[in-house]
Each structure stands twice: as C-alpha cells, then as structure tokens.
Design a protein around this motif. Structure first.
Motif, PDB file in Angstrom:
ATOM      1  N   ALA A  57       7.698  93.460  43.925  1.00  0.00           N
ATOM      2  CA  ALA A  57       8.262  94.744  44.687  1.00  0.00           C
ATOM      3  C   ALA A  57       9.750  94.511  44.751  1.00  0.00           C
ATOM      4  O   ALA A  57      10.534  95.587  44.665  1.00  0.00           O
ATOM      5  N   ALA A  58      10.220  93.334  44.670  1.00  0.00           N
ATOM      6  CA  ALA A  58      11.861  93.180  44.808  1.00  0.00           C
ATOM      7  C   ALA A  58      12.392  93.695  43.518  1.00  0.00           C
ATOM      8  O   ALA A  58      13.466  94.194  43.423  1.00  0.00           O
ATOM      9  N   LEU A  59      11.724  93.394  42.374  1.00  0.00           N
ATOM     10  CA  LEU A  59      11.980  93.620  41.125  1.00  0.00           C
ATOM     11  C   LEU A  59      12.147  95.330  40.811  1.00  0.00           C
ATOM     12  O   LEU A  59      13.151  95.891  40.410  1.00  0.00           O
ATOM     13  N   VAL A  60      11.192  95.893  41.567  1.00  0.00           N
ATOM     14  CA  VAL A  60      10.922  97.477  41.324  1.00  0.00           C
ATOM     15  C   VAL A  60      12.278  97.844  42.167  1.00  0.00           C
ATOM     16  O   VAL A  60      12.982  99.019  41.688  1.00  0.00           O
ATOM     17  N   GLY A  61      12.595  97.440  43.468  1.00  0.00           N
ATOM     18  CA  GLY A  61      13.601  97.770  44.359  1.00  0.00           C
ATOM     19  C   GLY A  61      14.807  97.480  43.514  1.00  0.00           C
ATOM     20  O   GLY A  61      15.966  98.450  43.806  1.00  0.00           O
ATOM     21  N   GLY A  62      15.028  96.593  42.920  1.00  0.00           N
ATOM     22  CA  GLY A  62      16.406  96.231  42.264  1.00  0.00           C
ATOM     23  C   GLY A  62      16.587  97.022  41.192  1.00  0.00           C
ATOM     24  O   GLY A  62      17.718  97.488  41.059  1.00  0.00           O
ATOM     25  N   VAL A  63      15.764  97.279  40.408  1.00  0.00           N
ATOM     26  CA  VAL A  63      15.843  98.194  39.097  1.00  0.00           C
ATOM     27  C   VAL A  63      16.207  99.554  39.844  1.00  0.00           C
ATOM     28  O   VAL A  63      17.127 100.402  39.311  1.00  0.00           O
ATOM     29  N   ALA A  64      15.517 100.094  40.929  1.00  0.00           N
ATOM     30  CA  ALA A  64      15.976 101.227  41.402  1.00  0.00           C
ATOM     31  C   ALA A  64      17.270 101.520  41.889  1.00  0.00           C
ATOM     32  O   ALA A  64      18.095 102.460  41.636  1.00  0.00           O
ATOM     33  N   ALA A  65      17.586 100.317  42.721  1.00  0.00           N
ATOM     34  CA  ALA A  65      18.999 100.413  43.085  1.00  0.00           C
ATOM     35  C   ALA A  65      20.082 100.484  41.985  1.00  0.00           C
ATOM     36  O   ALA A  65      21.102 101.204  42.295  1.00  0.00           O
ATOM     37  N   VAL A  66      19.947  99.677  40.835  1.00  0.00           N
ATOM     38  CA  VAL A  66      20.948  99.556  40.099  1.00  0.00           C
ATOM     39  C   VAL A  66      20.977 100.964  39.356  1.00  0.00           C
ATOM     40  O   VAL A  66      22.098 101.585  39.068  1.00  0.00           O
ATOM     41  N   LEU A  67      19.770 101.597  39.060  1.00  0.00           N
ATOM     42  CA  LEU A  67      19.771 102.919  38.270  1.00  0.00           C
ATOM     43  C   LEU A  67      20.388 104.092  39.299  1.00  0.00           C
ATOM     44  O   LEU A  67      21.090 104.815  38.642  1.00  0.00           O
ATOM     45  N   MET A  68      20.119 103.913  40.537  1.00  0.00           N
ATOM     46  CA  MET A  68      20.798 104.698  41.368  1.00  0.00           C
ATOM     47  C   MET A  68      22.011 104.932  41.435  1.00  0.00           C
ATOM     48  O   MET A  68      22.916 105.917  41.550  1.00  0.00           O
ATOM     49  N   ILE A  69      22.659 103.767  41.563  1.00  0.00           N
ATOM     50  CA  ILE A  69      24.231 103.661  41.440  1.00  0.00           C
ATOM     51  C   ILE A  69      24.860 103.829  40.314  1.00  0.00           C
ATOM     52  O   ILE A  69      25.732 104.543  40.282  1.00  0.00           O
ATOM     53  N   TRP A  70      24.113 103.649  39.028  1.00  0.00           N
ATOM     54  CA  TRP A  70      24.870 103.841  37.797  1.00  0.00           C
ATOM     55  C   TRP A  70      24.837 105.419  37.950  1.00  0.00           C
ATOM     56  O   TRP A  70      25.631 106.203  37.275  1.00  0.00           O
ATOM     57  N   ALA A  71      23.446 106.220  38.081  1.00  0.00           N
ATOM     58  CA  ALA A  71      23.300 107.662  38.255  1.00  0.00           C
ATOM     59  C   ALA A  71      24.410 108.219  38.848  1.00  0.00           C
ATOM     60  O   ALA A  71      25.079 109.421  38.808  1.00  0.00           O
ATOM     61  N   SER A  72      24.735 107.627  40.153  1.00  0.00           N
ATOM     62  CA  SER A  72      25.845 108.237  41.026  1.00  0.00           C
ATOM     63  C   SER A  72      27.131 107.918  40.326  1.00  0.00           C
ATOM     64  O   SER A  72      28.094 109.004  40.704  1.00  0.00           O
ATOM     65  N   PHE A  73      27.205 107.116  39.902  1.00  0.00           N
ATOM     66  CA  PHE A  73      28.730 106.614  39.363  1.00  0.00           C
ATOM     67  C   PHE A  73      29.013 107.554  38.081  1.00  0.00           C
ATOM     68  O   PHE A  73      30.117 108.027  38.169  1.00  0.00           O
ATOM     69  N   VAL A  74      28.075 108.040  36.971  1.00  0.00           N
ATOM     70  CA  VAL A  74      28.494 108.960  36.272  1.00  0.00           C
ATOM     71  C   VAL A  74      28.197 110.473  36.514  1.00  0.00           C
ATOM     72  O   VAL A  74      28.747 111.190  35.974  1.00  0.00           O
ATOM     73  N   THR A  75      28.101 110.838  38.007  1.00  0.00           N
ATOM     74  CA  THR A  75      27.977 112.045  38.451  1.00  0.00           C
ATOM     75  C   THR A  75      29.051 112.413  39.229  1.00  0.00           C
ATOM     76  O   THR A  75      29.695 113.666  39.034  1.00  0.00           O
TER      77      THR A  75
END
Length: 513
Positions: free
Chosen positions: A316-334
C-alpha cells in the motif's frame, strides 16, 4: 485453554452486534448504535461511567490509528486522479479501447475489462463515470443493450474490483485487522483476489448469457434512442432511502462527466486542452498505467521471492508513493511554479475529503468490533492493561463451540451469509469489521485459516453492499449513467452473482482447507 466465564460484558457485546446487524437490515446508519454499544460494553466491563465515556473516543481513535494508512492511500490516489483530469489524461487512457468495440459481444467484455482495471486502482466511484462517458456510448452503438453495459460495469467494478480491493487495500486491511493480529492484510488480499476473480468470472459469464439475445447489429440509431432517454425520479428516490455517503458520492461524480457519444465529441474535449498541456496529457496517459503496471509486477515478484520483499503495509505504501509522485509531477507540468505548489496541496486536501466522506463512518463501527476482536485492540479502548482486557467475541465463540457444527463448508457459508446481511445497508465496507471478527473467532473451531474466512466474508459484504445486489447502493450511479431502471439491473444480476459467490466459497474451502 481454560474457558473464560461469560459475564455481563459478553452479553452486552452480543446484543450490540445483534442491534447493529438489525440496523443494517433496516438500512439505517449504524454509527449511533455502534457508539452506544461501545459505551455499554465498556460500562459493563469497567463499571465506570467515566471510563465508558472515554471508550467512545478511544474506540474511534484506535480504529483511526489502525486504519489511517488506508485513508492515506485513498487520498493520494484520488489526488492523482484529480490531477489527471485537469490534463484530460483520464480520457486518453481509455479512449483507444473504443476502436476494438466491433460488436456488442466484444463491447461487453471490453467494458468489463477496462472497468475492472480502473476500479482496481482508483475505485469504482471515479471509474464508473469515466467508462460510462467514454466507452458506454460506443458499446451501445456497437449493439450492446444499455442493460448489458450496466451489468458489465457493475459486476467488474462494484463487484470484482471492489471486493478484492487488491491495490488500494481498504477492504483486506479492515478484514485482517478485525480478524486478529496474527492475520496479515496481504494474506486476506491474496485470497480475496482469487475469490473475486472466481465470483466475477461466473457472474460475468452468466450475465452475458442473460443479455446475449438482446445484442443487435451495430447501428448509430441505437445510440440516438439511448441518448433520448432520461433518468426519471426513481434514482433520486432510491438514493434517499440509502444510508451511507458512498451512494451520493457515486451519483455526484456524474456532474463533470457527460457522455461522449462519438469520436468527434472526444476529439473536441481533448482539443480544449491548451497547447502547452497537450504533450503532457499524452505522456501521462501512457506513464500512469505503466507506472502502476510496474507496481503490480513488483508486488507479484515479491510474492515469488524475487526482488524487494514487501512486508505488511509495504505494498500500500508503494502504491501511495507512486500516486503522490505522479500527482506532483502532473501538477508541476500543468501550472506555473507558485500555482503548482498550491494546486498539489489542494489535490491532497480534496483527496482526504473524499477519503473521509467515503470511509469516515466506518471508524466508530470498526472501533466497536475491535473492542471484541482481541486484547491488543480492546485494551486501549477500555483503558486497561492488556493482561486485563477481554477477547469478547472469541470467548463467546469458545463458550458456544459445542453448538457450532465442525464443518468447514457450513462455517464458510455462515460467514458469507453474515457478510451479505451486513451488506444490505448499501455500504459494503461497514460489515467488514464484523465478518473479520467472526472469522478470527470461528476459524480455529473448524481448522480453517482466518484469512480465508475473512476473504469469504468480505466477498459477501462487498458484492452485496458494494453495488451489485441492492438497489440503494452505489449501483444507483451505474443505473443513472446507463439510463436503465436500477431494479432491472438487480433482478438481472442477482442469479449470476449468487452463483458466483456460492462457487467461490466452495473453492475457498477446497483450496485453503
């Protein structure tokens, strides 16, 4: 092991369980009965009104500490999905599958497959509107009747994906925690995944044969007639009869997802993306599924003893960590840098709001059942040393052991039926603390693994209340998007799902006896 004498606290706990189950059958919210039952059990055990009042807080607090990792994963996955929606990458992820819907037969299984995958990672709540907006119109034009589309989405999303909840881990986490400290969430998740696939395969196949004769040749006129339909007041009326916020959450997702009937409408929606974001919209439509495919590969390899060893809540920690990184990256390029910092925080906040709306009411319920689950959980709730804490449900089962048939199939179906009864309220997850506690107490009496029984109970609770067998669950959302009477879906799906549950329960006993 010497038998512990049954005292007033045991009887009060048993009455509390009965009251909660009856309240679920009446489709009323069980938070207040859970709080009252916690108070009365604590009063009967400690004989102190002050300690009993404190137990009300301690029960929810203990449940929150034990289950907060679940809330965090839900919040981060929801935050990621919100970031993807800004880029419209969510539409791009599923849009290519329209091209493989050559006829109604193919469309049925494509709808089921895509709904299952998205629901496995993001839950059915956002998956239903996304699939219904992008893929359902194409399926109907291909000749699949709206009822067939509703069956595929409900069985695959609300049933198969949610009942195992293999990636996010909410259901197996609650079941395992209630079953006892010796039961791991990973073991429950593994068994639940197998049972959900068995149940879903049987239900999808029988559901397909139930609507097969209504599949017609591809015709755009079918889509025009479907679009001309409108939802009547039935769904709103049934929603008001429900008890848990999940129903309204599911219906509320309709607000920002309108059906995209043809490729031109999809192209128009994607063309509205600013040029600066279009490249990133395409990148995240590919990177996101690949990232989570990588997570699945790591999880599978770990179970085979290859690579990183994922223990406890590591998956679950791995899933949450991947989600957090992708979310930050998506927000950064947006957004520009300063806005990106605020946007990322907003996504996380919205994720927590959704998590607590969807799951917050489970905490007092779980707190009550944790009170009877094991000494390690009941001690902090009652405010007594672990050596003085009771194990109420186990001790009740031990006292009644000579009345319980020593038959594994009988006990497995008993836990399944208990789960189905708790699912009548339309929630699905509210009954997991009970089925988990029952599994931990009953499994030793018949020589079954508690994780197996907990997975069986989870199947009954979630398939019933999660959105397939009762009309006042989030099945309302599916009916609304498909523009099909919700009771017609229930009537059609009833036999396939029940046949699937019976099959999977028998398989559970045969495989893990």
């Amino acid at each position: 092991m010497p038998q512990v004498p049954i005292v007033a606290a045991h009887w009060v706990y048993l009455l509390g369980v009965a009251l909660i189950v009856l309240t679920m059958i009446w489709r009323a919210n069980v938070v207040v009965p859970s709080v009252l039952a916690t108070f009365l059990v604590a009063l009967a055990w400690t004989h102190s009104p002050i300690a009993a009042l404190g137990s009300i807080f301690n029960a929810s607090f203990t449940a929150a500490k034990e289950l907060f990792n679940i809330f965090l994963v839900i919040a981060l996955m929801t935050a990621l999905l919100n970031a993807l929606k800004v880029l419209r990458s969510d539409i791009r992820m599923v849009e290519p599958f329209r091209t493989v819907m050559k006829d109604g037969h193919t469309a049925y299984f494509v709808l089921a497959g895509i709904t299952y995958v998205i629901s496995l990672f993001f839950w059915p709540t956002p998956a239903v509107p996304l699939v219904s907006a992008v893929l359902l119109p194409a399926a109907i034009a291909a000749g699949l009747p709206p009822l067939g589309g509703a069956l595929a989405i409900a069985i695959a999303g609300q049933g198969m994906a949610l009942s195992s909840d293999y990636v996010i881990g909410v259901a197996p986490g609650i079941s395992a925690k209630a079953a006892g400290v010796a039961v791991s969430a990973a073991a429950v998740a593994d068994r639940a995944l197998v049972l959900s696939l068995i149940t879903g395969s049987v239900a999808l196949l029988l559901g397909y044969f139930a609507i097969r004769k209504f599949i017609t040749k591809p015709d755009d006129g079918l889509l025009e007639r479907w679009q001309a339909k409108s939802s009547n007041g039935e769904l709103a009326r049934i929603a008001q009869e429900g008890t848990f916020d999940k129903v309204e959450l599911a219906r509320g997702t309709a607000g920002d997802q309108t059906p995209l009937a043809n490729q031109g409408q999809i192209d128009k929606a994607l063309a509205a993306i600013p040029d600066a974001r279009e490249k990133w919209s395409k990148i995240f439509a590919v990177v996101t599924p690949l990232a989570f495919l990588g997570v699945i590969v790591v999880m599978v390899l770990s179970k085979l003893g290859i690579g990183h060893d994922l223990k406890g809540g590591d998956a679950a920690a791995l899933v949450g960590g991947v989600a957090a990184v992708l979310m930050i990256w998506a927000s950064f390029v947006t957004d520009p840098l300063r806005e990106f910092l605020d946007t990322s925080a907003d996504h996380v906040t919205e994720g927590f709001i959704f998590a607590f709306k969807a799951m917050g009411s489970v905490l007092p319920i779980a707190g009550f059942f944790f009170l009877g689950a094991e000494q390690g959980l009941s001690a902090p709730i009652l405010g007594v040393p672990a050596a003085q804490a009771p194990n109420l449900l186990f001790e009740l089962v031990q006292a009644a052991q000579h009345w319980i048939p020593g038959n594994q199939v009988f006990v497995a179906f008993g836990v399944l039926i208990a789960g189905m009864i708790t699912g009548i309220d339309g929630s699905g997850f509210a009954g997991l603390p009970l089925t988990g506690s029952l599994s931990g107490a009953l499994a030793p009496t018949v020589g079954l693994d508690p994780a197996t029984l907990a997975a069986v109970g989870q199947m009954g609770a979630v398939w019933t209340g999660g959105g397939t067998l009762v009309a006042w669950s989030s099945l309302i959302a599916v009916a609304g998007f498909a523009r099909v009477p919700v009771f017609q879906i229930v009537q059609t799906v009833m036999v396939p799902v029940l046949a699937g549950l019976v099959t999977s329960t028998i398989c559970a006993v045969l495989i893990w006896h």
